[in-house]
Design an enzyme around this catalytic site. Structure first.
Site, mmCIF file in Angstrom:
data_model
loop_
_atom_site.group_PDB
_atom_site.id
_atom_site.type_symbol
_atom_site.label_atom_id
_atom_site.label_comp_id
_atom_site.label_asym_id
_atom_site.label_seq_id
_atom_site.Cartn_x
_atom_site.Cartn_y
_atom_site.Cartn_z
ATOM 1 C CG LEU A 125 17.699 112.299 42.664
ATOM 2 C CD1 LEU A 125 17.972 113.158 43.352
ATOM 3 C CD2 LEU A 125 17.059 112.373 44.622
ATOM 4 C CD GLU A 127 23.817 111.459 37.845
ATOM 5 O OE1 GLU A 127 24.765 111.244 38.964
ATOM 6 O OE2 GLU A 127 23.029 112.309 37.522
ATOM 7 N N GLY A 131 23.642 108.061 45.331
ATOM 8 C CA GLY A 131 22.546 106.972 45.448
ATOM 9 C C GLY A 131 22.280 108.425 47.034
ATOM 10 C CD1 TRP A 156 20.314 102.446 41.747
ATOM 11 C CD2 TRP A 156 19.945 101.092 41.042
ATOM 12 N NE1 TRP A 156 21.446 101.946 41.638
ATOM 13 C CE2 TRP A 156 21.167 101.244 40.968
ATOM 14 C CE3 TRP A 156 19.995 99.552 40.211
ATOM 15 C CZ2 TRP A 156 21.782 99.602 41.126
ATOM 16 C CZ3 TRP A 156 20.735 98.465 40.950
ATOM 17 C CH2 TRP A 156 22.241 98.357 40.585
ATOM 18 N N GLY A 242 7.851 111.674 48.797
ATOM 19 C CA GLY A 242 7.399 110.300 48.318
ATOM 20 C C GLY A 242 7.521 108.963 49.416
ATOM 21 C CD GLN A 336 12.129 81.667 62.846
ATOM 22 O OE1 GLN A 336 12.521 81.799 61.695
ATOM 23 N NE2 GLN A 336 12.542 80.511 63.573
ATOM 24 N N GLY A 339 7.555 78.435 59.464
ATOM 25 C CA GLY A 339 8.205 77.612 59.431
ATOM 26 C C GLY A 339 8.441 76.915 57.610
ATOM 27 C CD GLU A 363 9.903 106.975 47.310
ATOM 28 O OE1 GLU A 363 9.738 108.777 47.693
ATOM 29 O OE2 GLU A 363 9.401 106.631 45.719
ATOM 30 C CD GLU A 367 21.611 102.947 57.100
ATOM 31 O OE1 GLU A 367 20.706 102.775 56.137
ATOM 32 O OE2 GLU A 367 21.421 101.619 57.493
HETATM 33 N N1 CAA Z 1 13.694 120.823 51.463
HETATM 34 C C1 CAA Z 1 14.158 122.076 50.949
HETATM 35 N N2 CAA Z 1 14.854 122.021 50.827
HETATM 36 C C2 CAA Z 1 16.153 120.910 51.437
HETATM 37 C C3 CAA Z 1 15.340 120.508 52.385
HETATM 38 C C4 CAA Z 1 14.338 119.628 52.014
HETATM 39 N N3 CAA Z 1 14.119 118.818 52.866
HETATM 40 N N4 CAA Z 1 17.062 119.455 52.644
HETATM 41 C C5 CAA Z 1 17.793 120.162 51.894
HETATM 42 N N5 CAA Z 1 17.396 121.173 51.681
HETATM 43 C C6 CAA Z 1 18.410 122.080 51.443
HETATM 44 C C7 CAA Z 1 19.218 122.964 52.233
HETATM 45 O O1 CAA Z 1 18.964 123.588 53.011
HETATM 46 C C8 CAA Z 1 20.332 122.923 51.240
HETATM 47 O O2 CAA Z 1 20.508 123.969 50.612
HETATM 48 P P1 CAA Z 1 21.740 125.756 51.427
HETATM 49 O O3 CAA Z 1 22.777 125.063 50.656
HETATM 50 O O4 CAA Z 1 20.608 126.413 50.239
HETATM 51 O O5 CAA Z 1 20.892 125.792 52.744
HETATM 52 C C9 CAA Z 1 20.514 122.115 50.424
HETATM 53 O O6 CAA Z 1 19.686 121.442 49.911
HETATM 54 C C10 CAA Z 1 21.648 120.972 50.541
HETATM 55 O O7 CAA Z 1 21.525 120.476 51.405
HETATM 56 P P2 CAA Z 1 22.395 119.263 52.326
HETATM 57 O O8 CAA Z 1 22.969 120.466 53.176
HETATM 58 O O9 CAA Z 1 21.454 118.793 53.797
HETATM 59 O O10 CAA Z 1 22.448 118.032 51.548
HETATM 60 P P3 CAA Z 1 23.145 116.687 51.633
HETATM 61 O O11 CAA Z 1 24.761 116.580 50.938
HETATM 62 O O12 CAA Z 1 23.648 117.145 53.387
HETATM 63 O O13 CAA Z 1 22.257 115.712 51.453
HETATM 64 C C11 CAA Z 1 20.470 114.178 52.084
HETATM 65 C C12 CAA Z 1 21.304 115.671 52.517
HETATM 66 C C13 CAA Z 1 19.782 114.417 53.110
HETATM 67 C C14 CAA Z 1 21.677 112.901 52.649
HETATM 68 C C15 CAA Z 1 19.879 114.012 50.588
HETATM 69 O O14 CAA Z 1 20.953 114.466 49.909
HETATM 70 C C16 CAA Z 1 19.168 112.580 50.376
HETATM 71 O O15 CAA Z 1 17.904 112.690 51.152
HETATM 72 N N6 CAA Z 1 19.592 111.947 50.076
HETATM 73 C C17 CAA Z 1 19.079 110.533 49.240
HETATM 74 C C18 CAA Z 1 18.317 110.448 48.392
HETATM 75 C C19 CAA Z 1 17.309 110.314 48.031
HETATM 76 O O16 CAA Z 1 16.454 110.004 48.930
HETATM 77 N N7 CAA Z 1 17.234 109.520 46.835
HETATM 78 C C20 CAA Z 1 16.600 108.576 46.085
HETATM 79 C C21 CAA Z 1 15.756 108.187 45.155
HETATM 80 S S1 CAA Z 1 14.074 108.452 43.890
HETATM 81 C C22 CAA Z 1 13.818 107.225 44.456
HETATM 82 O O17 CAA Z 1 13.940 106.424 45.235
HETATM 83 C C23 CAA Z 1 12.332 106.461 44.089
HETATM 84 C C24 CAA Z 1 11.453 104.909 43.678
HETATM 85 O O18 CAA Z 1 12.739 104.252 43.341
HETATM 86 C C25 CAA Z 1 10.595 104.720 44.642
#
Ligand code: CAA
Length: 379
Positions: A125, A127, A131, A156, A242, A336, A339, A363, A367
């Site tokens: 996911l 890029e 992020g 990543w 996850g 800590q 030591g 994940e 924030e």
């Molecule tokens: N389930 C279903 N739909 C969801 C949802 C959920 N949990 N969360 C959001 N949506 C939907 C919303 O309903 C919306 O849909 P509609 O337009 O149809 O209503 C759409 O998705 C967009 O949602 P938001 O407006 O809430 O989107 P946003 O741009 O404000 O972003 C965010 C929300 C929570 C910040 C999200 O972008 C996010 O989770 N970002 C973090 C990404 C992440 O966790 N990356 C991890 C990478 S993987 C990894 O790390 C693996 C590893 O290395 C181990």
């Protein structure tokens, strides 16, 4: 309300604990030092059924519940968090999503070998410029009729090299913004895929992290998961599960640091007595224990909700946020308490502290979890 684990859950917890102490502990410092992937250990985890433990037996998985998964993750992360993230990505980010949203043909072809552990999976996911802001996908999946053409770069990526099966999130219709995003199952050996160098990370050093480049990679149409435009929601739902895995990992890191600190405090003497007898140390240990227990309660609750088929996204965000913040705090205190010994590798706690830091980032950063939790308050 029942706070007891079932006999089966306790058996899995014990098996994971025994395995981690027997097979992961001995080489963990060396693997971390030299960023060596735990090939043999992952093979053993596969033989024990840990890589596909939550997948249904119908698709060759272990059919275990999420609570069992949390218990196993905690025990493995206590000893070797890098090994636990390999397991977590396979179980919750790859297998679970394909089982829940994939077609029967996708499950037959991709899920079964993943669940048997013959193949490992990766979830692509993030890029360079997407992020936390995950809707800003720049990787494109152009619809060419009977196939898609993938172009772009992912960053990543855990398991990028060891995995054979990728789940890739990419933009098909930029004008539709997040509603134009799709999720695809991609064979890592497809022509046009190349990997960047192994990332030289601060912690979790033996897990296999790379960037992945796609140049005109052909993906058959039947490899798209769900309807056209379902990809962003797919990613969000997969991440809900996850985050339970990462909460369990953070819990394991914190619990491991606590166990080591309690042992050390009973052995190390200063000012004529074991340091446990100094209130400054005993009270630190008490605070650490409370945070570990809170992290456990939130994490197991999120897992239980998922097992009960109740909404669990908010609970998993709370568990991930709390457990990772607790892990950072608890491991810092563990260093800590130790030591000078805490600052050298032999005592493990400095590594646990470096590992804890990543649980606050991947994940979904702390924030991002707060975005999810605060939005849920006004839904
Ligand atoms: N389930 C279903 N739909 C969801 C949802 C959920 N949990 N969360 C959001 N949506 C939907 C919303 O309903 C919306 O849909 P509609 O337009 O149809 O209503 C759409 O998705 C967009 O949602 P938001 O407006 O809430 O989107 P946003 O741009 O404000 O972003 C965010 C929300 C929570 C910040 C999200 O972008 C996010 O989770 N970002 C973090 C990404 C992440 O966790 N990356 C991890 C990478 S993987 C990894 O790390 C693996 C590893 O290395 C181990």
């Amino acid at each position: 309300m029942n706070f007891n684990y079932t006999d089966e859950q306790l058996m899995i917890q014990q098996a994971a604990r025994d395995f981690a102490e027997r097979e992961l502990l001995a080489g963990v410092i060396e693997r971390d030092d030299h960023a060596i992937f735990p090939t043999e250990q992952v093979k053993m985890m596969t033989e024990m059924g840990f890589m596909g433990m939550m997948t249904s037996p119908e698709y060759d998985g272990g059919g275990m519940d999420t609570v069992s998964y949390v218990l196993a993750m905690e025990e493995i992360a206590k000893i070797d968090a890098a090994a636990s993230v390999i397991m977590s990505v396979c179980n919750s980010l790859v297998n679970w999503g394909i089982e829940k949203f994939g077609t029967e043909a996708q499950k037959e072809k991709f899920l079964k070998p993943l669940a048997r552990g013959e193949k490992l999976g990766a979830f692509l996911l993030s890029e360079p410029e997407a992020g936390s802001d995950a809707t800003s996908q720049r990787t494109t999946a152009e619809d060419k009729g009977d196939h898609y053409l993938l172009n772009g770069t992912k960053n990543w990526i855990t398991n990028a090299n060891c995995a054979s099966t990728y789940v890739v999130i990419a933009q098909t219709n930029p004008e539709k913004k997040h509603k134009g995003i799709n999720a695809f199952i991609v064979d890592k050996n497809s022509a046009g895929i190349s990997l960047g160098p192994h990332e030289n990370k601060m912690g979790m050093r033996s897990s296999d992290t790379h960037s992945v480049m796609f140049t005109d990679v052909i993906v058959p149409k039947e490899n798209r998961i769900g309807d056209d435009g379902f990809g962003f929601k797919y990613a969000m739902q997969v991440l809900e599960g996850g985050r339970i895995g990462i909460a369990a990992q953070a819990l394991g890191i914190a619990a491991g640091a606590l166990e080591r600190s309690v042992r050390y405090a009973q052995e190390r003497k200063a000012f004529g007595t074991e340091i446990f007898n100094h209130q400054a140390i005993a009270f630190k240990l008490a605070d650490m224990a409370v945070k570990v227990e809170n992290a456990r309660l939130l994490t197991v609750k999120a897992a239980w909700l998922k097992d009960q088929k109740q909404p669990f996204g908010n609970a998993s965000a709370m568990a991930k946020l709390y457990a990772s913040e607790a892990a950072m705090w608890v491991t810092t205190e563990a260093v800590q308490i130790h030591g000078g010994y805490g600052y050298v590798k032999e005592y493990h706690v400095e590594r646990l502290m470096r590992e804890a830091k990543l649980t606050q980032i991947y994940e979904g950063t702390s924030e991002v979890q707060k975005i999810v939790i605060s939005r849920s308050l006004i839904k």
